[in-house]
Design a protein around this motif. Sequence first.
Motif, PDB file in Angstrom:
ATOM      1  N   GLY A 111       0.820  -1.208   0.000  1.00 46.84           N
ATOM      2  CA  GLY A 111       0.000   0.000   0.000  1.00 46.84           C
ATOM      3  C   GLY A 111       0.851   1.254   0.000  1.00 46.84           C
ATOM      4  O   GLY A 111       0.598   2.206  -0.754  1.00 46.84           O
ATOM      5  N   ILE A 112       1.893   1.251   0.828  1.00 42.93           N
ATOM      6  CA  ILE A 112       2.732   2.439   0.961  1.00 42.93           C
ATOM      7  C   ILE A 112       3.458   2.732  -0.343  1.00 42.93           C
ATOM      8  O   ILE A 112       3.584   3.883  -0.761  1.00 42.93           O
ATOM      9  N   VAL A 113       3.902   1.685  -1.032  1.00 44.04           N
ATOM     10  CA  VAL A 113       4.642   1.903  -2.273  1.00 44.04           C
ATOM     11  C   VAL A 113       3.721   2.407  -3.383  1.00 44.04           C
ATOM     12  O   VAL A 113       4.127   3.207  -4.213  1.00 44.04           O
ATOM     13  N   HIS A 114       2.452   1.959  -3.359  1.00 39.90           N
ATOM     14  CA  HIS A 114       1.570   2.297  -4.475  1.00 39.90           C
ATOM     15  C   HIS A 114       0.729   3.543  -4.254  1.00 39.90           C
ATOM     16  O   HIS A 114       0.203   4.100  -5.193  1.00 39.90           O
ATOM     17  N   SER A 115       0.551   3.953  -2.989  1.00 37.15           N
ATOM     18  CA  SER A 115      -0.291   5.122  -2.772  1.00 37.15           C
ATOM     19  C   SER A 115       0.491   6.176  -2.007  1.00 37.15           C
ATOM     20  O   SER A 115       0.947   5.935  -0.892  1.00 37.15           O
ATOM     21  N   VAL A 173       9.311  -1.959   1.954  1.00 39.46           N
ATOM     22  CA  VAL A 173       9.173  -0.674   1.265  1.00 39.46           C
ATOM     23  C   VAL A 173      10.472  -0.371   0.514  1.00 39.46           C
ATOM     24  O   VAL A 173      10.467   0.009  -0.660  1.00 39.46           O
ATOM     25  N   LYS A 174      11.583  -0.605   1.197  1.00 41.81           N
ATOM     26  CA  LYS A 174      12.883  -0.411   0.552  1.00 41.81           C
ATOM     27  C   LYS A 174      13.010  -1.342  -0.662  1.00 41.81           C
ATOM     28  O   LYS A 174      13.448  -0.938  -1.730  1.00 41.81           O
ATOM     29  N   GLY A 175      12.618  -2.608  -0.448  1.00 42.18           N
ATOM     30  CA  GLY A 175      12.788  -3.610  -1.492  1.00 42.18           C
ATOM     31  C   GLY A 175      11.914  -3.334  -2.698  1.00 42.18           C
ATOM     32  O   GLY A 175      12.371  -3.412  -3.845  1.00 42.18           O
ATOM     33  N   LEU A 176      10.626  -2.990  -2.451  1.00 46.85           N
ATOM     34  CA  LEU A 176       9.712  -2.764  -3.565  1.00 46.85           C
ATOM     35  C   LEU A 176      10.105  -1.508  -4.339  1.00 46.85           C
ATOM     36  O   LEU A 176       9.720  -1.341  -5.498  1.00 46.85           O
ATOM     37  N   ARG A 177      10.863  -0.607  -3.681  1.00 45.02           N
ATOM     38  CA  ARG A 177      11.307   0.593  -4.384  1.00 45.02           C
ATOM     39  C   ARG A 177      12.685   0.407  -4.990  1.00 45.02           C
ATOM     40  O   ARG A 177      13.224   1.338  -5.580  1.00 45.02           O
TER      41      ARG A 177
END
Lengths: 287, 313
Positions: A111-115, A173-177
Amino acid sequence: MRSFFPILTVVSSIFVIWYLAAIALNSTWAYDKAKRADVTLTFSQMVADTLAQKKPLLPAPHQVAKEIYKTTVLKKITSKRSLIWHGWITLSATLLGFAMGTGLGIVLAVGIVHSRAMDMSVMPWVITSQTIPILAVAPMIIVVLNAVGVSGLLPKAVISMYLSFFPVVVGMVKGLRSPDAMQMDQMRTWNTSRLGVFWSLRLPSSMPYLFTSLKIGVAASLVGAIVGEMPTGAVAGLGARLLAGSYYGQTIQIWSALICAAALAASLVAIIGVVQKVTLKRMGMAL
Amino acid sequence: MRKLRYGKGFNFILWLEFLGPIAAVLLLSLNYGAKLGLLVLAWISLWGINVWLSKRPPSRLISFLVPMIFGLTLLMLWEGLVDVFNVSPILLPPPSAIAEIFTQGSKLAILWVDFVQTVVKGALSGYIIGCGSAFLMAVAVDRSPFLQRGLLPVGNFVAALPIVGMAPIMVMWFGFDWHSKAAVVVIMVFFPMLVNTVQGLQSSDHMQRDLMRTYGASYPQALMKLRLPAAMPFVFNGLKICTTLALIGAIVAEFFGSPIRGMGFRISTEVGRLALDMVWAEITVAALAGSAFYGGVALLEKAVTFWHPSQRG
């Protein structure tokens, strides 16, 4: 193997310090006993006594080892005095909480990465949530959930979950970014949807980060499960063994529960390490 | 990259953001009437404000406002839901009841005594002793790569162990008062701090160390001028991790025996008396103390490591 001897040195010096401390701490009681029995102790008698007391201030390593052997190998697993039985209770709460925490962490991270709105509103609170000493809240969670009718495994698992979700959120969050601009551009060239980018780029590249966080998370969730067992009144589990031991001054029992918890933590982290190695190798990301 | 998709596709996050809450309003207002409907409406509009704000060009004000609005929304939902569903205060007191505790002088005095006992005497003294001795030890073994190679893995291993379990032993050794709590905090913060400092002292790179050698700097000079400053980001990372550990250690150690004051003691006894508003007040104090402690260390970090890329951002 380069660090084998250094580690051996450090570990053996820890044992030497442990023995010396045991002798020093337990000597008062040894002399006390001798005085009451009107005998004078020679130094070697005193040392022998300090390493074989029934309720020593600090039990010697071999006493703890003997107690662990007695309560794991010699007791039936179903017996309430078996450490394996207590360990299993703690382990099941740990694993349930760990699974819940990992799930929550990954969902939050996605959620944090996408919104952007979620990133800005939730992330500061996720970080603040960890400055709250949650373990202090443990007794309340247990009692309140008990009042609602939820007891047993779940309240402990909730505490474990709270402790383990944080490393997963931060790591994921770090990984998905972590995919760089070039890779994201490539995806855009292919006109991939957000879902497609997630499955074929973001998720695979987050794997190394995920495993690092999982290792921290599983250790934290074991701590949560152990502390969660204390306020219920020492019924079962490693935490209960600690509490019961401290009520009755059974130091050897406390230390054996502690060593068991340490071994449990070490093996959980090791298992995740193995899974990490195998997974990353199959994904072609091994270091 | 086997699966390729063409076209814009289905934007799942957008759907979650809007349709979910609206469906929730419709369902819940049917069941519980207007009060709940209003509550959820307020929730959606506040979330809407956040979504709108986060799409503005970023600024300091916005990055402060958005989390604040989110936090207020949570408090509002808590207060409202407790009211609408008539949750018993024994289970979950509303935020207003908790805030009321802070207006009562006698209870405020209790909170202050507990704060001094647990945070100032237990956590802070243990934190200073533990972090200080770990730092000194890391500097002491700095000259011996042999010891470092041994200490790093062992320290990493110990840092992952459930050290809180040492609490009953420390209470046995040092008695019920704050000394035993400080002792638990010392062993809890020692290894994370040690590992971070040892790593930090190794973090200066070859070129920099070679430069020191060209200058003919002695070992203490190189340590003071290069390696210690270079280690500071790692040291502060350790210090920040330890702030939370220190509070946890001090509070949990009180479960194993304490004088009749202290936050851990108060929490466990008030839970027993079902005075949950007092428990929540203690938790609020703990949270504020924890955040202030962390924030203080973070500010200090900013002042000391102003040169580091992560601080210049």
